[in-house]
Motif scaffolding. Sequence first.
Motif, PDB file in Angstrom:
ATOM      1  N   HIS A  28      52.991 -15.090  35.021  1.00 21.55           N
ATOM      2  CA  HIS A  28      54.446 -15.005  34.875  1.00 21.55           C
ATOM      3  C   HIS A  28      54.946 -16.386  34.437  1.00 21.55           C
ATOM      4  O   HIS A  28      54.414 -17.417  34.865  1.00 21.55           O
ATOM      5  N   PRO A  29      55.978 -16.429  33.567  1.00 19.74           N
ATOM      6  CA  PRO A  29      56.438 -17.739  33.079  1.00 19.74           C
ATOM      7  C   PRO A  29      56.820 -18.717  34.193  1.00 19.74           C
ATOM      8  O   PRO A  29      56.660 -19.928  33.994  1.00 19.74           O
ATOM      9  N   ARG A  30      57.289 -18.253  35.331  1.00 20.01           N
ATOM     10  CA  ARG A  30      57.659 -19.194  36.411  1.00 20.01           C
ATOM     11  C   ARG A  30      56.442 -19.961  36.895  1.00 20.01           C
ATOM     12  O   ARG A  30      56.584 -21.033  37.485  1.00 20.01           O
ATOM     13  N   ASN A  33      54.461 -21.585  32.922  1.00 21.99           N
ATOM     14  CA  ASN A  33      55.179 -22.621  32.169  1.00 21.99           C
ATOM     15  C   ASN A  33      54.759 -24.029  32.603  1.00 21.99           C
ATOM     16  O   ASN A  33      54.913 -24.988  31.846  1.00 21.99           O
ATOM     17  N   CYS A  34      54.262 -24.169  33.829  1.00 24.20           N
ATOM     18  CA  CYS A  34      53.745 -25.458  34.321  1.00 24.20           C
ATOM     19  C   CYS A  34      52.225 -25.540  34.197  1.00 24.20           C
ATOM     20  O   CYS A  34      51.682 -26.626  34.034  1.00 24.20           O
ATOM     21  N   HIS A  35      51.541 -24.396  34.336  1.00 25.63           N
ATOM     22  CA  HIS A  35      50.073 -24.400  34.331  1.00 25.63           C
ATOM     23  C   HIS A  35      49.577 -24.345  32.889  1.00 25.63           C
ATOM     24  O   HIS A  35      49.036 -23.342  32.429  1.00 25.63           O
ATOM     25  N   LEU A  70      58.542 -39.910  29.577  1.00 23.92           N
ATOM     26  CA  LEU A  70      59.834 -39.850  30.266  1.00 23.92           C
ATOM     27  C   LEU A  70      59.529 -39.104  31.555  1.00 23.92           C
ATOM     28  O   LEU A  70      59.079 -37.969  31.503  1.00 23.92           O
ATOM     29  N   PRO A  71      59.696 -39.738  32.726  1.00 26.96           N
ATOM     30  CA  PRO A  71      59.300 -39.063  33.977  1.00 26.96           C
ATOM     31  C   PRO A  71      60.041 -37.729  34.154  1.00 26.96           C
ATOM     32  O   PRO A  71      61.236 -37.636  33.859  1.00 26.96           O
ATOM     33  N   CYS A  72      59.322 -36.735  34.633  1.00 29.02           N
ATOM     34  CA  CYS A  72      59.935 -35.427  34.899  1.00 29.02           C
ATOM     35  C   CYS A  72      61.149 -35.594  35.816  1.00 29.02           C
ATOM     36  O   CYS A  72      62.153 -34.896  35.665  1.00 29.02           O
ATOM     37  N   CYS A  75      65.059 -35.685  35.078  1.00 29.00           N
ATOM     38  CA  CYS A  75      65.906 -34.486  35.002  1.00 29.00           C
ATOM     39  C   CYS A  75      65.640 -33.500  36.138  1.00 29.00           C
ATOM     40  O   CYS A  75      66.545 -32.813  36.594  1.00 29.00           O
ATOM     41  N   HIS A  76      64.358 -33.400  36.584  1.00 31.91           N
ATOM     42  CA  HIS A  76      64.000 -32.429  37.630  1.00 31.91           C
ATOM     43  C   HIS A  76      64.027 -33.132  38.981  1.00 31.91           C
ATOM     44  O   HIS A  76      63.147 -33.939  39.281  1.00 31.91           O
ATOM     45  N   THR A  77      65.036 -32.844  39.795  1.00 35.16           N
ATOM     46  CA  THR A  77      65.117 -33.436  41.130  1.00 35.16           C
ATOM     47  C   THR A  77      64.414 -32.506  42.117  1.00 35.16           C
ATOM     48  O   THR A  77      63.658 -31.632  41.697  1.00 35.16           O
ATOM     49  N   SER A  86      70.501 -25.636  33.291  1.00 33.23           N
ATOM     50  CA  SER A  86      70.276 -27.004  33.774  1.00 33.23           C
ATOM     51  C   SER A  86      68.864 -27.087  34.351  1.00 33.23           C
ATOM     52  O   SER A  86      68.242 -26.064  34.654  1.00 33.23           O
ATOM     53  N   ALA A  87      68.336 -28.291  34.475  1.00 34.58           N
ATOM     54  CA  ALA A  87      66.947 -28.444  34.891  1.00 34.58           C
ATOM     55  C   ALA A  87      66.750 -27.927  36.320  1.00 34.58           C
ATOM     56  O   ALA A  87      67.469 -28.327  37.224  1.00 34.58           O
ATOM     57  N   PRO A  88      65.773 -27.030  36.515  1.00 33.21           N
ATOM     58  CA  PRO A  88      65.454 -26.597  37.868  1.00 33.21           C
ATOM     59  C   PRO A  88      64.704 -27.708  38.599  1.00 33.21           C
ATOM     60  O   PRO A  88      64.292 -28.692  37.963  1.00 33.21           O
ATOM     61  N   GLY A  89      64.527 -27.581  39.907  1.00 26.30           N
ATOM     62  CA  GLY A  89      63.825 -28.639  40.618  1.00 26.30           C
ATOM     63  C   GLY A  89      63.223 -28.195  41.935  1.00 26.30           C
ATOM     64  O   GLY A  89      63.630 -27.193  42.528  1.00 26.30           O
TER      65      GLY A  89
END
Length: 173
Positions: A28-30, A33-35, A70-72, A75-77, A86-89
């Motif tokens: 799943h993209p959730r 998208n990171c893997h 550029l550190p993640c 934008c991602h807190t 907006s950026a999820p975190g």
Amino acid sequence: MRALLILCALAAPAAAQSFDPIAEVLLHPRCANCHVGADGIPLWSTEAGGTQPHGYHMQGGESRMGIETLPCSTCHTNRNGVLEGSAPGAEGWALPPVEMQWAARTPAQICEQLKDPDRNGGRTLAEVADHVGHDPLVLWGWTPGPGLEPAPGTPEETVAAILAWADAGAPCP
Ligand code: HEC
Ligand code: HEC
């Protein structure tokens, strides 16, 4: 009729032990998208198998945290943005190591690597299940913030599916 009932009874446990429901979550993209792979480019895909790259030419770099570029965390807190787009975190936002790539891989490939301690962070399958039940980045996949579809089912169902698959000898498709 009787034969049919017996067949169903035989088929039910096999389904519960299958890798399919696990693959559906991991691809799943959730999650996918990171893997991502060696290019270190996170994805903004909205569907399983999508290949849309993250905007801003973002790359994880050697650190997989974007430190060289550029550190993640710029934008991602540690929590989701309030507006759609907006950026999820979540705590520790970063790409996983290359060997944990799922995007662009088949369920059969992911199944083999998920049970290989050399490619899963040195974990037993019980530890993989525990990671899914507790890690903030994994749990984020089910609470992804405005406008993003959560991963299928619940973390508890995925943990149970991994344990049932492991109990059955972790068969791969
Ligand atoms: C923000 C990026 C990110 C997202 C989103 C993400 N992960 Fe991960 N994942 C990581 C990182 C970083 C690691 C490496 C951490 C470690 O090994 O301790 C990892 C490791 C893992 C591992 C252990 C290694 C392995 O291959 O067995 C599992 C299992 C896992 N993630 C499951 C998931 C699931 C399920 C989802 C979606 C519900 C998900 N992840 C979403 C970043 C992410
Ligand atoms: C310049 C700001 C910025 C930086 C730096 C940044 N991101 Fe993002 N990222 C965003 C925004 C904004 C979104 C939301 C895009 C949307 O949903 O339309 C996003 C979304 C994502 C998503 C998609 C989540 C999903 O499942 O839809 C992933 C994965 C991701 N970023 C990973 C990373 C990683 C890993 C890094 C560091 C290597 C990083 N980002 C650095 C701004 C940034």
